[in-house]
Design an enzyme around this catalytic site. Sequence first.
Site, PDB file in Angstrom:
ATOM      1  N   GLY A  68      24.599  23.544  17.562  1.00 23.46           N
ATOM      2  CA  GLY A  68      25.531  24.592  17.961  1.00 23.46           C
ATOM      3  C   GLY A  68      26.911  24.292  17.400  1.00 23.46           C
ATOM      4  O   GLY A  68      27.635  25.193  16.964  1.00 23.46           O
ATOM      5  N   THR A  69      27.276  23.022  17.401  1.00 27.21           N
ATOM      6  CA  THR A  69      28.588  22.606  16.883  1.00 27.21           C
ATOM      7  C   THR A  69      28.719  23.000  15.415  1.00 27.21           C
ATOM      8  O   THR A  69      29.757  23.541  14.992  1.00 27.21           O
ATOM      9  CB  THR A  69      28.744  21.072  17.036  1.00 27.21           C
ATOM     10  OG1 THR A  69      28.626  20.744  18.418  1.00 27.21           O
ATOM     11  CG2 THR A  69      30.054  20.579  16.484  1.00 27.21           C
ATOM     12  N   ASN A 141      30.531  26.523  29.459  1.00 35.07           N
ATOM     13  CA  ASN A 141      29.602  25.433  29.732  1.00 35.07           C
ATOM     14  C   ASN A 141      29.928  24.670  31.009  1.00 35.07           C
ATOM     15  O   ASN A 141      29.046  24.082  31.616  1.00 35.07           O
ATOM     16  CB  ASN A 141      29.550  24.463  28.535  1.00 35.07           C
ATOM     17  CG  ASN A 141      30.922  24.105  28.032  1.00 35.07           C
ATOM     18  OD1 ASN A 141      31.689  24.964  27.607  1.00 35.07           O
ATOM     19  ND2 ASN A 141      31.263  22.829  28.101  1.00 35.07           N
ATOM     20  N   GLN A 169      25.429  28.645  25.577  1.00 34.25           N
ATOM     21  CA  GLN A 169      24.947  28.553  26.962  1.00 34.25           C
ATOM     22  C   GLN A 169      24.140  29.780  27.389  1.00 34.25           C
ATOM     23  O   GLN A 169      23.562  29.797  28.477  1.00 34.25           O
ATOM     24  CB  GLN A 169      26.135  28.374  27.929  1.00 34.25           C
ATOM     25  CG  GLN A 169      26.812  27.013  27.837  1.00 34.25           C
ATOM     26  CD  GLN A 169      25.948  25.860  28.374  1.00 34.25           C
ATOM     27  OE1 GLN A 169      25.066  26.052  29.204  1.00 34.25           O
ATOM     28  NE2 GLN A 169      26.198  24.661  27.883  1.00 34.25           N
ATOM     29  N   HIS A 191      18.394  23.054  21.831  1.00 32.30           N
ATOM     30  CA  HIS A 191      18.155  22.139  22.958  1.00 32.30           C
ATOM     31  C   HIS A 191      18.653  22.676  24.292  1.00 32.30           C
ATOM     32  O   HIS A 191      18.396  22.091  25.335  1.00 32.30           O
ATOM     33  CB  HIS A 191      18.728  20.743  22.658  1.00 32.30           C
ATOM     34  CG  HIS A 191      20.212  20.624  22.712  1.00 32.30           C
ATOM     35  ND1 HIS A 191      20.862  20.018  23.746  1.00 32.30           N
ATOM     36  CD2 HIS A 191      21.186  21.020  21.850  1.00 32.30           C
ATOM     37  CE1 HIS A 191      22.170  20.030  23.527  1.00 32.30           C
ATOM     38  NE2 HIS A 191      22.392  20.643  22.374  1.00 32.30           N
ATOM     39  N   THR A 227      18.158  20.587   2.740  1.00 34.20           N
ATOM     40  CA  THR A 227      16.730  20.867   2.939  1.00 34.20           C
ATOM     41  C   THR A 227      16.497  21.255   4.402  1.00 34.20           C
ATOM     42  O   THR A 227      16.944  20.545   5.308  1.00 34.20           O
ATOM     43  CB  THR A 227      15.891  19.635   2.557  1.00 34.20           C
ATOM     44  OG1 THR A 227      16.247  19.293   1.218  1.00 34.20           O
ATOM     45  CG2 THR A 227      14.403  19.916   2.653  1.00 34.20           C
ATOM     46  N   CYS A 314      35.116  15.640  27.415  1.00 36.28           N
ATOM     47  CA  CYS A 314      36.028  14.582  26.991  1.00 36.28           C
ATOM     48  C   CYS A 314      36.269  13.570  28.106  1.00 36.28           C
ATOM     49  O   CYS A 314      37.212  12.805  28.055  1.00 36.28           O
ATOM     50  CB  CYS A 314      37.353  15.177  26.528  1.00 36.28           C
ATOM     51  SG  CYS A 314      38.164  16.114  27.803  1.00 36.28           S
TER      52      CYS A 314
END
Length: 372
Positions: A68-69, A141, A169, A191, A227, A314
């Site tokens: 997602g990042t 999130n 989310q 995930h 790939t 964080c």
Amino acid sequence: MSIYLDHAATTPIREVALRELVDKARMLNPGGQYASGRAARRVLDDAREKVAFLLGADPAEVIFTASGTESDNIAVQGLYFASENNRVVSTPVEHSAVKDTVSQLPGAQIDLMPVDSTGHINDVSAVETPAALACCMWANNETGAVQPIAQIAQKAADSGTPVHIDAVQVVGKFPIDFHELGITTLAASAHKFGGPRGVGILLARRSPAPKAIIHGGGQERALRPGTVNVAGAAALAAALEESLAEHEVENARQARLRDELRDDIVHQIPDVVVHTQEPALPSHLHLSFPGAAGDSLIMLLDAAGVEASTGSACSQGVNRASHVLEAMGVATDTARGALRLTLGRTTTENDIRTVSEILPRIVEQARHAGLS
Ligand code: PLP
């Protein structure tokens, strides 16, 4: 005994996804111009078509990424560099994948749409002025707050501003129609809905298209060269299909358990602040126990076999208040006592009952230890 209540961080892989992952793990390079390459290509095409069908997009608009990042980065940086405009609209409650990417755009003039004390955006007027892009998460999130995406998309369309939605989310939890939304790009991550970790989706319209920020062999419309992870894409598609098939029943079940847990906690424990307010994801319950440190709560819960989070990415090793709660105007000492409990498809009645039973003692212990 172990009770997992951190499904917003990641959720256990679904059996269908695991089977696909193992079954397709021997696939070779889908770019190969020979029989094994074509076989891999067919599996990849099937996965792409399934994802496109499930999310209301064209297959050509589906880009498989590594997270997602990565999807957020390709979209946010790519749309910014594709534009002549240097104005960027965002929100103060974005995940760091968007927040930190936006803050590092060279020369960007950033306008944040404000949120109210419930964590919902309450003024979308910033998208009425043209910008390189407007980016907003669909659901937060930490708190689970669901944002007024349709309204933002509509106003942005009127001002000709491309829109990126971080739907990490949300995808798999609610039906999504990418075309109907009228947005430019959308990020998702396998995930979070029972696919493998390290596989993401970027939905990207052909126009305006993000400018490539990663360079290489031209795979995935040259937006995410490298790939392609064929087994990961097949597993993602299988997880998404199953997740969407059960979303209504699961959402109702999780909302009921979550509400029960919230009510039990509020009745039993003094001075609880409930951060999760409707409209919100049914899986989320974000709370604060002023006087306790979030990290103490997590450690005490862990020792009791309950896995949860403070909700703030964080916070690792440092008991810092989250930027989301700060933006909602939550006092620092209250924010430091945050606990995020997130439910998922493996959460049982019994899990919820056990947590309501042990939490009062744990909060008392954490409060006794204080905030230091
Ligand atoms: N955006 C949001 C809203 C998230 O919750 C997360 C993960 O927690 C991400 C982006 C990043 O996704 P990934 O873990 O796949 O990189």
